[in-house]
Structures are given as C-alpha cells and as structure tokens.
Design a protein around this motif. Structure first.
Motif, mmCIF file in Angstrom:
data_model
loop_
_atom_site.group_PDB
_atom_site.id
_atom_site.type_symbol
_atom_site.label_atom_id
_atom_site.label_comp_id
_atom_site.label_asym_id
_atom_site.label_seq_id
_atom_site.Cartn_x
_atom_site.Cartn_y
_atom_site.Cartn_z
ATOM 1 N N ASP A 193 -23.823 20.235 44.010
ATOM 2 C CA ASP A 193 -24.947 20.136 44.941
ATOM 3 C C ASP A 193 -25.668 21.476 45.114
ATOM 4 N N ALA A 194 -25.089 22.530 44.598
ATOM 5 C CA ALA A 194 -25.693 23.848 44.742
ATOM 6 C C ALA A 194 -27.052 23.902 44.048
ATOM 7 N N ALA A 195 -28.051 24.381 44.776
ATOM 8 C CA ALA A 195 -29.419 24.424 44.248
ATOM 9 C C ALA A 195 -30.320 25.019 45.316
ATOM 10 N N VAL A 196 -31.556 25.238 44.939
ATOM 11 C CA VAL A 196 -32.592 25.504 45.931
ATOM 12 C C VAL A 196 -33.158 24.150 46.346
ATOM 13 N N TYR A 197 -33.171 23.926 47.653
ATOM 14 C CA TYR A 197 -33.636 22.653 48.192
ATOM 15 C C TYR A 197 -35.048 22.829 48.749
ATOM 16 N N TYR A 198 -35.900 21.889 48.391
ATOM 17 C CA TYR A 198 -37.301 21.921 48.800
ATOM 18 C C TYR A 198 -37.648 20.659 49.586
ATOM 19 N N CYS A 199 -38.404 20.829 50.649
ATOM 20 C CA CYS A 199 -38.989 19.645 51.264
ATOM 21 C C CYS A 199 -40.433 19.530 50.802
ATOM 22 N N ALA A 200 -40.938 18.320 50.829
ATOM 23 C CA ALA A 200 -42.275 18.051 50.318
ATOM 24 C C ALA A 200 -42.932 16.966 51.150
ATOM 25 N N ALA A 201 -44.252 17.032 51.207
ATOM 26 C CA ALA A 201 -45.044 16.068 51.979
ATOM 27 C C ALA A 201 -46.095 15.433 51.097
ATOM 28 N N SER A 202 -46.241 14.147 51.259
ATOM 29 C CA SER A 202 -47.243 13.401 50.493
ATOM 30 C C SER A 202 -48.172 12.676 51.448
ATOM 31 N N ILE A 203 -49.458 12.981 51.341
ATOM 32 C CA ILE A 203 -50.432 12.279 52.173
ATOM 33 C C ILE A 203 -50.553 10.856 51.656
ATOM 34 N N THR A 204 -50.360 9.894 52.550
ATOM 35 C CA THR A 204 -50.468 8.503 52.126
ATOM 36 C C THR A 204 -51.002 7.654 53.265
ATOM 37 N N SER A 205 -51.812 6.681 52.897
ATOM 38 C CA SER A 205 -52.313 5.745 53.902
ATOM 39 C C SER A 205 -51.363 4.569 54.083
ATOM 40 N N SER A 206 -50.358 4.505 53.218
ATOM 41 C CA SER A 206 -49.417 3.389 53.259
ATOM 42 C C SER A 206 -48.226 3.742 54.140
ATOM 43 N N VAL A 207 -47.984 2.969 55.176
ATOM 44 C CA VAL A 207 -46.869 3.258 56.081
ATOM 45 C C VAL A 207 -45.534 2.876 55.477
ATOM 46 N N GLY A 208 -45.551 2.070 54.431
ATOM 47 C CA GLY A 208 -44.303 1.568 53.883
ATOM 48 C C GLY A 208 -43.921 2.159 52.538
ATOM 49 N N THR A 209 -44.546 3.257 52.171
ATOM 50 C CA THR A 209 -44.329 3.833 50.851
ATOM 51 C C THR A 209 -43.606 5.164 50.936
#
Length: 127
Positions: free
Chosen positions: A90-106
């Motif tokens: 599991d060792a690694a650099v961990y990144y969070c990411a954000a995706s703009i989406t109009s879909s609430v279920g995706t």
C-alpha cells in the motif's frame, strides 16, 4: 481557483492504520465527485477509491476492498480515506482528486476523468 490539500500520510507498521484527509477550497465542493489515487515509484497512478457527489455511492479497487473506507463531509469540504490493515504494497504517494460533474450518481475511476488534483501525501508501510 480550486485547491486540494491532502494530509495524514506518514510511516506505519504493517497491519496499522492511517486516515488521510483532503480539504477542497474554491468552487462548490458538492458539485464534485471525489476520488483517491496512489502512485508508487516506477508505477502508474492507480485508482484506490471514489464516491459520488453526495457520497451515497462508493467504489474501491479490489486491492483495498474491506480495508479502506472513503467518506466525505460536504459541510466541511473534506474527503477522507480511512486505511486499515495496511500492507507494504500500500506504500505510495496518495492523491485526492475532484471531478466536476452534473450527475449526482456518477463516480470516476480513471485519472483522466478528474479535473483537479492535490499535491499528494506519502504513505510508507514497514514490514
């Protein structure tokens, strides 16, 4: 300007736990599907976990299912990754990411589907 800042990484023994957090500023947090990825040296960035805008649907890589949990607090513009029973792989650099989406279920599992990224936080697991 949207910024993502991760925290919570560190050194832990195999079998231990860490909780990563990612605070998002700028934009509207509730409009973002969120994800966590990781990248080990010499390897491609890989999917870890993702969730929809509301957090009602979540998905995990097979390698972390049952050990990692992702959640979000839309009131605090924060997404967290609870990591239990950590393994050396599991060792690694961990990144969070954000995706703009109009879909609430995706939710999204590929890096190219994300619009914004944090700088990453290092997770080291000793055996």
């Amino acid at each position: 300007q949207v910024q993502l800042v991760e925290s919570g990484g560190g050194l832990v023994q195999a079998g231990g736990s860490l909780r990563l957090s990612c605070v998002v500023s700028g934009g509207s947090f509730s409009d973002y599907a969120m994800g966590w990825f990781r990248q080990a040296p010499g390897k491609e960035r890989e999917f870890v976990a993702a969730m929809t805008r509301s957090g009602g649907t979540r998905d995990y890589a097979d390698s972390v299912k049952g050990r990692f949990t992702v959640d979000r607090d839309n009131a605090k513009n924060t997404v967290n990754l609870q990591m239990n029973s950590l393994k050396p792989e599991d060792a690694a650099v961990y990144y969070c990411a954000a995706s703009i989406t109009s879909s609430v279920g995706t939710y999204y599992t590929r890096p190219v589907q994300y619009d914004y990224w944090g700088q990453g936080t290092q997770v080291t697991v000793s055996s």
